[in-house]
Design a protein around this motif. Structure first.
Motif, PDB file in Angstrom:
ATOM      1  N   ILE A 270      39.507  28.892  30.348  1.00 38.14           N
ATOM      2  CA  ILE A 270      40.405  29.962  30.786  1.00 38.14           C
ATOM      3  C   ILE A 270      41.426  29.360  31.735  1.00 38.14           C
ATOM      4  CG2 ILE A 270      40.523  32.266  31.817  1.00 38.14           C
ATOM      5  CD1 ILE A 270      37.492  32.475  31.347  1.00 38.14           C
ATOM      6  N   THR A 271      42.684  29.757  31.591  1.00 34.79           N
ATOM      7  CA  THR A 271      43.721  29.350  32.534  1.00 34.79           C
ATOM      8  C   THR A 271      44.229  30.582  33.272  1.00 34.79           C
ATOM      9  OG1 THR A 271      45.504  29.566  30.914  1.00 34.79           O
ATOM     10  CG2 THR A 271      44.386  27.442  31.049  1.00 34.79           C
ATOM     11  N   LEU A 272      44.557  30.386  34.551  1.00 39.53           N
ATOM     12  CA  LEU A 272      44.964  31.495  35.416  1.00 39.53           C
ATOM     13  C   LEU A 272      46.157  31.060  36.252  1.00 39.53           C
ATOM     14  CD1 LEU A 272      44.318  34.343  36.677  1.00 39.53           C
ATOM     15  CD2 LEU A 272      42.955  33.101  38.372  1.00 39.53           C
ATOM     16  N   PRO A 273      47.270  31.810  36.243  1.00 40.67           N
ATOM     17  CA  PRO A 273      48.403  31.490  37.128  1.00 40.67           C
ATOM     18  C   PRO A 273      48.136  31.993  38.548  1.00 40.67           C
ATOM     19  CG  PRO A 273      48.958  33.349  35.715  1.00 40.67           C
ATOM     20  CD  PRO A 273      47.594  32.904  35.297  1.00 40.67           C
ATOM     21  N   VAL A 274      47.802  31.069  39.442  1.00 45.49           N
ATOM     22  CA  VAL A 274      47.463  31.466  40.813  1.00 45.49           C
ATOM     23  C   VAL A 274      48.694  31.783  41.638  1.00 45.49           C
ATOM     24  CG1 VAL A 274      45.245  30.286  40.898  1.00 45.49           C
ATOM     25  CG2 VAL A 274      47.320  29.032  41.419  1.00 45.49           C
ATOM     26  N   THR A 275      49.880  31.530  41.120  1.00 44.85           N
ATOM     27  CA  THR A 275      51.078  31.985  41.817  1.00 44.85           C
ATOM     28  C   THR A 275      51.141  33.506  41.824  1.00 44.85           C
ATOM     29  OG1 THR A 275      52.222  29.971  41.134  1.00 44.85           O
ATOM     30  CG2 THR A 275      53.585  31.797  41.899  1.00 44.85           C
ATOM     31  N   LEU A 276      50.714  34.140  40.737  1.00 42.89           N
ATOM     32  CA  LEU A 276      50.657  35.599  40.676  1.00 42.89           C
ATOM     33  C   LEU A 276      49.383  36.155  41.280  1.00 42.89           C
ATOM     34  CD1 LEU A 276      51.956  36.069  37.013  1.00 42.89           C
ATOM     35  CD2 LEU A 276      53.279  36.143  39.126  1.00 42.89           C
ATOM     36  N   HIS A 277      48.312  35.387  41.205  1.00 43.88           N
ATOM     37  CA  HIS A 277      47.012  35.824  41.736  1.00 43.88           C
ATOM     38  C   HIS A 277      46.459  34.701  42.610  1.00 43.88           C
ATOM     39  CE1 HIS A 277      47.050  39.147  38.795  1.00 43.88           C
ATOM     40  NE2 HIS A 277      47.487  38.248  37.951  1.00 43.88           N
ATOM     41  N   PRO A 278      46.888  34.606  43.860  1.00 47.92           N
ATOM     42  CA  PRO A 278      46.473  33.481  44.718  1.00 47.92           C
ATOM     43  C   PRO A 278      44.984  33.509  45.014  1.00 47.92           C
ATOM     44  CG  PRO A 278      47.707  35.117  45.973  1.00 47.92           C
ATOM     45  CD  PRO A 278      47.807  35.534  44.544  1.00 47.92           C
ATOM     46  N   ARG A 279      44.488  32.372  45.453  1.00 48.10           N
ATOM     47  CA  ARG A 279      43.066  32.223  45.742  1.00 48.10           C
ATOM     48  C   ARG A 279      42.632  32.951  47.002  1.00 48.10           C
ATOM     49  NH1 ARG A 279      40.833  27.755  46.938  1.00 48.10           N
ATOM     50  NH2 ARG A 279      38.919  28.110  45.755  1.00 48.10           N
ATOM     51  N   THR A 280      43.581  33.431  47.771  1.00 50.15           N
ATOM     52  CA  THR A 280      43.221  34.184  48.978  1.00 50.15           C
ATOM     53  C   THR A 280      42.780  35.612  48.666  1.00 50.15           C
ATOM     54  OG1 THR A 280      45.564  34.745  49.238  1.00 50.15           O
ATOM     55  CG2 THR A 280      44.736  32.817  50.439  1.00 50.15           C
ATOM     56  N   THR A 281      43.029  36.083  47.464  1.00 49.18           N
ATOM     57  CA  THR A 281      42.635  37.442  47.090  1.00 49.18           C
ATOM     58  C   THR A 281      41.182  37.461  46.633  1.00 49.18           C
ATOM     59  OG1 THR A 281      43.413  37.119  44.811  1.00 49.18           O
ATOM     60  CG2 THR A 281      44.991  37.991  46.411  1.00 49.18           C
ATOM     61  N   GLY A 282      40.563  38.618  46.810  1.00 48.75           N
ATOM     62  CA  GLY A 282      39.167  38.748  46.410  1.00 48.75           C
ATOM     63  C   GLY A 282      38.970  38.723  44.907  1.00 48.75           C
ATOM     64  N   LEU A 283      39.966  39.192  44.151  1.00 45.63           N
ATOM     65  CA  LEU A 283      39.831  39.202  42.699  1.00 45.63           C
ATOM     66  C   LEU A 283      39.724  37.784  42.145  1.00 45.63           C
ATOM     67  CD1 LEU A 283      39.888  40.740  40.007  1.00 45.63           C
ATOM     68  CD2 LEU A 283      42.393  40.594  40.068  1.00 45.63           C
ATOM     69  N   THR A 284      40.570  36.876  42.631  1.00 40.31           N
ATOM     70  CA  THR A 284      40.527  35.504  42.149  1.00 40.31           C
ATOM     71  C   THR A 284      39.228  34.822  42.547  1.00 40.31           C
ATOM     72  OG1 THR A 284      42.935  35.396  42.305  1.00 40.31           O
ATOM     73  CG2 THR A 284      41.764  33.311  42.141  1.00 40.31           C
ATOM     74  N   ARG A 285      38.734  35.105  43.747  1.00 38.56           N
ATOM     75  CA  ARG A 285      37.474  34.496  44.175  1.00 38.56           C
ATOM     76  C   ARG A 285      36.309  34.986  43.323  1.00 38.56           C
ATOM     77  NH1 ARG A 285      37.270  31.375  48.772  1.00 38.56           N
ATOM     78  NH2 ARG A 285      39.351  30.465  49.043  1.00 38.56           N
ATOM     79  N   TRP A 286      36.318  36.242  42.941  1.00 41.96           N
ATOM     80  CA  TRP A 286      35.269  36.747  42.068  1.00 41.96           C
ATOM     81  C   TRP A 286      35.375  36.126  40.682  1.00 41.96           C
ATOM     82  CZ3 TRP A 286      30.755  38.815  42.633  1.00 41.96           C
ATOM     83  CH2 TRP A 286      30.453  39.543  43.775  1.00 41.96           C
ATOM     84  N   MET A 287      36.578  35.900  40.206  1.00 43.98           N
ATOM     85  CA  MET A 287      36.751  35.234  38.922  1.00 43.98           C
ATOM     86  C   MET A 287      36.235  33.794  38.971  1.00 43.98           C
ATOM     87  SD  MET A 287      40.549  36.680  37.925  1.00 43.98           S
ATOM     88  CE  MET A 287      40.608  35.811  36.386  1.00 43.98           C
ATOM     89  N   GLU A 288      36.403  33.142  40.105  1.00 40.64           N
ATOM     90  CA  GLU A 288      35.859  31.793  40.252  1.00 40.64           C
ATOM     91  C   GLU A 288      34.334  31.803  40.275  1.00 40.64           C
ATOM     92  OE1 GLU A 288      37.560  30.140  43.735  1.00 40.64           O
ATOM     93  OE2 GLU A 288      39.567  29.910  42.873  1.00 40.64           O
ATOM     94  N   LEU A 289      33.746  32.808  40.903  1.00 41.70           N
ATOM     95  CA  LEU A 289      32.286  32.896  40.943  1.00 41.70           C
ATOM     96  C   LEU A 289      31.694  33.148  39.566  1.00 41.70           C
ATOM     97  CD1 LEU A 289      31.734  34.965  44.216  1.00 41.70           C
ATOM     98  CD2 LEU A 289      31.344  32.518  43.877  1.00 41.70           C
TER      99      LEU A 289
END
Length: 395
Positions: A270-289
């Motif tokens: 899976i690829t994710l553009p973190v410019t639109l969804h930065p790692r500081t948000t809870g959604l991206t952290r849950w996706m990483e988990l």
């Protein structure tokens, strides 16, 4: 007095049975799969040699796992990784499921590169190879100890020599898909065709993805399936309601359940553009988990890229790095840590370079010498009697 023949080795029958079991298991493996050198789990190639070497010492991506690749900026280096991954699956005869993209994406897969360059390089290496003892020639090669430990039949040796785990691709060529195409494209559907009603945002746009995967996995249980999800949650491809946690996290939960249900059949990138969804948000952290492995690509700005080549530079034959790669998590399956240290690359600053023939190459990052510093470029070796000469360096 024993009546045992002296020419027969004790336990020879058992060794023959184990050797036959090894050869039968090797023959039973589908193309594009091999056991991990750490714990014997089945692994498949990502289509990139350097990325296979970083995956926790397994020398490939283990089946039943997912890899999340995050990328900053507007570049598409992660997209090239997914194309290499899909092209490797097509060449190996795997089923490739591209979620969220149309069929035009499959026409941009890189073609297999010609072996002329590698053949010439191998001939030069064979001519200039150091004449060392025969027992040290194959030292360090993958699987050499295992090959010496178990005898193999000529048929198995021929099959192992012809089988290729990771192919070399050329970006200037296009991969020709076979007539019964092994690729399945599942575009995202927000509403039924020819209906002009208001969109129901309570319905998850990822429902069709999970239904397609569960159906294909149950229909063809003896086939290896590769799941490719490029640019997840990109505003150019997905509707705004897809970024809701109840939709995307539920989809990743379902995908993780399928990976655990078919641990020797399916693998996902899976690829994710973190410019639109930065790692500081809870959604991206849950996706990483919810992902087994997480990598982050940080391309350099075009103004920060070093010059191609400078006269007298030590790195005149090396291509400048185009960005940095950071490893957040790798698929680790056992108590030993999954090959840490140099094998995993956690302790090094990693950089990547994308070229037409070599593909995406990941290697440790090192700063080039400063322009004009000829002493540093030439080595600057000195000893107590003055500067070292060529005679002093030779040994």
């Amino acid at each position: 007095m024993s009546f045992r023949k002296r020419a027969v080795v004790v336990g020879q029958a058992g060794s023959n049975s184990t050797a036959s079991q090894v050869t039968t298991t090797n023959k039973a493996l589908p193309p594009g799969l091999r056991p991990s050198p750490l714990d014997g789990r089945l692994t498949t190639s990502t289509g990139t040699h350097s990325l296979d070497g970083l995956l926790a010492g397994h020398a490939g991506l283990a089946l039943g796992t997912s890899l999340l690749i995050e990328e900053h900026g507007t570049t598409d280096f992660a997209g090239y990784l997914t194309r290499y991954f899909a092209a490797e699956g097509v060449v190996q005869g795997h089923q490739v499921h591209v979620l969220g993209m149309h069929e035009g994406w499959g026409r941009e897969l890189p073609g297999i590169g010609t072996g002329e360059v590698s053949r010439r390089g191998s001939e030069m290496v064979n001519e200039e190879k150091m004449k060392i003892a025969w027992r040290y020639e194959r030292l360090g090669e993958f699987g050499s100890a295992r090959e010496r430990g178990a005898p193999q039949s000529p048929g198995s040796q021929a099959s192992s020599s012809t089988a290729v785990f990771c192919h070399d691709f050329d970006l200037s060529k296009k991969l020709l898909l076979p007539s019964p195409s092994p690729m399945r494209f599942v575009p995202i559907t927000t509403r039924p065709p020819f209906e002009f009603k208001d969109l129901d945002t309570s319905v998850s746009p990822f429902t069709g993805f999970l239904n397609h995967l569960s159906t294909q996995l149950s229909v063809s249980p003896n086939t290896v399936h590769r799941v490719v999800i490029p640019n997840l949650l990109s505003s150019a491809l997905y509707p705004p309601e897809s970024s809701r946690p109840e939709h995307v996290l539920q989809f990743l939960h379902g995908l993780r359940a399928l990976l655990r249900k078919y641990p020797s059949q399916v693998v996902a990138i899976i690829t994710l553009p973190v410019t639109l969804h930065p790692r500081t948000t809870g959604l991206t952290r849950w996706m990483e988990l919810l992902s087994d492995g997480v990598l982050e690509l940080s391309p350099f700005p075009s103004s920060a890229l070093p010059a191609k080549s400078t006269p007298g530079a030590a790195t005149v034959h090396e291509e400048p790095p185009q960005g940095m790669l950071k490893i957040h998590r790798l698929p680790i399956f056992h108590e030993k840590g999954g090959g840490g240290g140099e094998a995993s690359g956690f302790g090094d600053d990693l950089a990547f370079t994308l070229s037409r023939r070599k593909g995406l190459v990941i290697k440790p990052f090192s700063l080039p010498p400063v322009e004009g510093d000829t002493e540093a470029q030439q080595g600057g070796l000195e000893h107590e009697h003055g500067k070292a000469t060529k005679v002093d360096i030779e040994f």
